[in-house]
Design an enzyme around this catalytic site. Structure first.
Site, PDB file in Angstrom:
ATOM      1  N   GLU A   1      10.821  -7.018  -9.226  1.00 47.56           N
ATOM      2  CA  GLU A   1      10.262  -5.800  -9.640  1.00 47.56           C
ATOM      3  C   GLU A   1      11.154  -4.972 -10.541  1.00 47.56           C
ATOM      4  O   GLU A   1      11.755  -4.065  -9.933  1.00 47.56           O
ATOM      5  CB  GLU A   1       9.829  -5.160  -8.470  1.00 47.56           C
ATOM      6  CG  GLU A   1       9.012  -5.990  -7.372  1.00 47.56           C
ATOM      7  CD  GLU A   1       8.062  -4.817  -6.514  1.00 47.56           C
ATOM      8  OE1 GLU A   1       6.769  -4.903  -6.613  1.00 47.56           O
ATOM      9  OE2 GLU A   1       8.510  -4.109  -5.897  1.00 47.56           O
TER      10      GLU A   1
ATOM     11  N   GLU B   1      11.823   1.758  -4.133  1.00 47.92           N
ATOM     12  CA  GLU B   1      11.665   3.156  -3.498  1.00 47.92           C
ATOM     13  C   GLU B   1      12.671   3.166  -2.224  1.00 47.92           C
ATOM     14  O   GLU B   1      13.157   4.351  -2.036  1.00 47.92           O
ATOM     15  CB  GLU B   1      10.231   3.195  -2.974  1.00 47.92           C
ATOM     16  CG  GLU B   1       9.312   3.513  -4.612  1.00 47.92           C
ATOM     17  CD  GLU B   1       8.235   3.112  -4.315  1.00 47.92           C
ATOM     18  OE1 GLU B   1       7.286   3.087  -3.284  1.00 47.92           O
ATOM     19  OE2 GLU B   1       7.318   2.860  -5.379  1.00 47.92           O
TER      20      GLU B   1
ATOM     21  N   GLY C   1       4.790   1.549 -10.984  1.00 48.12           N
ATOM     22  CA  GLY C   1       3.842   2.902 -11.212  1.00 48.12           C
ATOM     23  C   GLY C   1       3.981   3.559 -12.509  1.00 48.12           C
ATOM     24  O   GLY C   1       3.271   4.577 -12.445  1.00 48.12           O
TER      25      GLY C   1
ATOM     26  N   TRP D   1       0.963  -1.371   0.073  1.00 47.83           N
ATOM     27  CA  TRP D   1       0.020  -0.143  -0.096  1.00 47.83           C
ATOM     28  C   TRP D   1       0.846   1.214  -0.090  1.00 47.83           C
ATOM     29  O   TRP D   1       0.431   2.490  -0.164  1.00 47.83           O
ATOM     30  CB  TRP D   1      -0.907  -0.049   1.216  1.00 47.83           C
ATOM     31  CG  TRP D   1      -2.156  -0.979   1.115  1.00 47.83           C
ATOM     32  CD1 TRP D   1      -2.457  -1.702  -0.025  1.00 47.83           C
ATOM     33  CD2 TRP D   1      -3.005  -1.250   2.015  1.00 47.83           C
ATOM     34  NE1 TRP D   1      -3.416  -2.512   0.602  1.00 47.83           N
ATOM     35  CE2 TRP D   1      -3.890  -2.298   1.601  1.00 47.83           C
ATOM     36  CE3 TRP D   1      -3.320  -0.730   3.469  1.00 47.83           C
ATOM     37  CZ2 TRP D   1      -5.023  -2.684   2.216  1.00 47.83           C
ATOM     38  CZ3 TRP D   1      -4.256  -1.239   4.031  1.00 47.83           C
ATOM     39  CH2 TRP D   1      -5.127  -2.192   3.441  1.00 47.83           C
TER      40      TRP D   1
ATOM     41  N   GLY E   1       1.272  -2.840  -6.174  1.00 49.29           N
ATOM     42  CA  GLY E   1       1.173  -1.250  -5.520  1.00 49.29           C
ATOM     43  C   GLY E   1      -0.171  -0.864  -5.853  1.00 49.29           C
ATOM     44  O   GLY E   1      -1.313  -1.098  -4.983  1.00 49.29           O
ATOM     45  N   GLY E   2      -0.241  -0.004  -6.959  1.00 51.18           N
ATOM     46  CA  GLY E   2      -1.640   0.971  -6.890  1.00 51.18           C
ATOM     47  C   GLY E   2      -2.730   0.018  -6.908  1.00 51.18           C
ATOM     48  O   GLY E   2      -3.722   0.644  -6.191  1.00 51.18           O
TER      49      GLY E   2
END
Ligand code: PGA
Length: 254
Positions: free
Chosen positions: A170, A100, A176, A12, A237-238
């Site tokens: 990933e 990230e 993203g 999240w 993710g999103g």
């Protein structure tokens, strides 16, 4: 029958406090029947972990994880949480080495190794994220970058320790961006990761370890990615923020 149990994971990032977390799980659990054949792992922000763990407590197929942990057990590390604090808050797993964290917060290969060890000693499943940038892929260095990340984080583990790690491929350029690796590209890299596992834990254990793909996974592409060889799960993710989208991705896993 599938050889490996699919793992559908949702990261999240910095979304959903405790109130939104409870609302998410009310809708998500109602939409997704309990199934032993696959696992669902959700990584909420740290302050939402306890609410998440309480809400999913009746469901053996849904587990909660931490997005970020420190490797020390305790101490003067303002803002950090240790693996034992994460476990005490209801986490059963932790992301390590997400791109990230590597790119925005300077997480190094050496730190990923320490975090993996700390997770294992606290009884958390480390979910090690590896992946190359677009420049690295275009330079033909994708495999060697991923190999370096795997060696640095996992190379010194005993086989019985490594058997408890989940690996997520990933590609940084797919996170993203709406750009996904093709199922064939994902299968290639997952094959390399499987070969790394075979070298370190032997064929039998390596063949039972799920390897996840992450990067712009959506309800519309999840089934194709999950059908690729050696792709045994997804890290989303999103599209994991919305209960209906995430439920649709879970049903793509069967
Ligand atoms: P995305 O993120 O699905 O939004 O691309 C994936 C991730 O960062 O784990």
């Amino acid at each position: 029958m599938r050889l490996r149990r699919p793992v559908i994971a949702g990261n999240w990032k910095m979304h959903h406090g405790p109130t939104a977390t409870r609302e998410f799980f009310e809708a998500f659990l109602a939409a997704v029947p309990e199934r032993e054949e696959r696992s669902v792992l959700v990584f909420p922000p740290a302050p939402s972990m306890a609410a998440a763990a309480a809400t999913v407590s009746g469901r053996s197929d849904v587990l909660i994880g931490a997005q970020h942990v420190h490797w020390e057990e305790h101490g003067a590390f303002t803002g950090e949480i240790s693996t034992s604090i994460a476990a005490d808050s209801g986490a059963r797993a932790a992301l390590v080495g997400h791109s990230e964290r590597r790119q925005l917060f300077g997480e190094t290969d050496a730190e990923t190794g320490r975090k993996v060890r700390s997770c294992l000693s606290a009884g958390l499943v480390p979910v090690l994220c590896v992946g190359e940038t677009l420049d690295e892929r275009e330079a033909g260095a994708a495999s060697s970058i991923v190999r370096r990340q795997l060696e640095a984080a996992l190379g010194s583990l005993r086989p019985d320790e490594l058997a408890n790690v989940l690996i997520a491929y990933e590609p940084v350029w797919a996170i993203g961006t709406g750009r996904t690796a093709s199922p064939a590209d994902a299968a290639d890299m997952h094959g390399d990761i499987r070969a790394f596992l075979v070298d370190h834990v032997g064929q039998t254990i390596a063949m039972g370890m799920p390897i996840l793909y992450g990067g712009s996974v959506k309800p519309g592409n999840a089934a194709d990615l999950l059908a690729a060889s050696d792709v045994d799960g997804v890290l989303v993710g999103g599209a994991s923020l919305d209960p209906a989208n995430f439920a649709a991705i879970c049903s793509a896993a069967g």
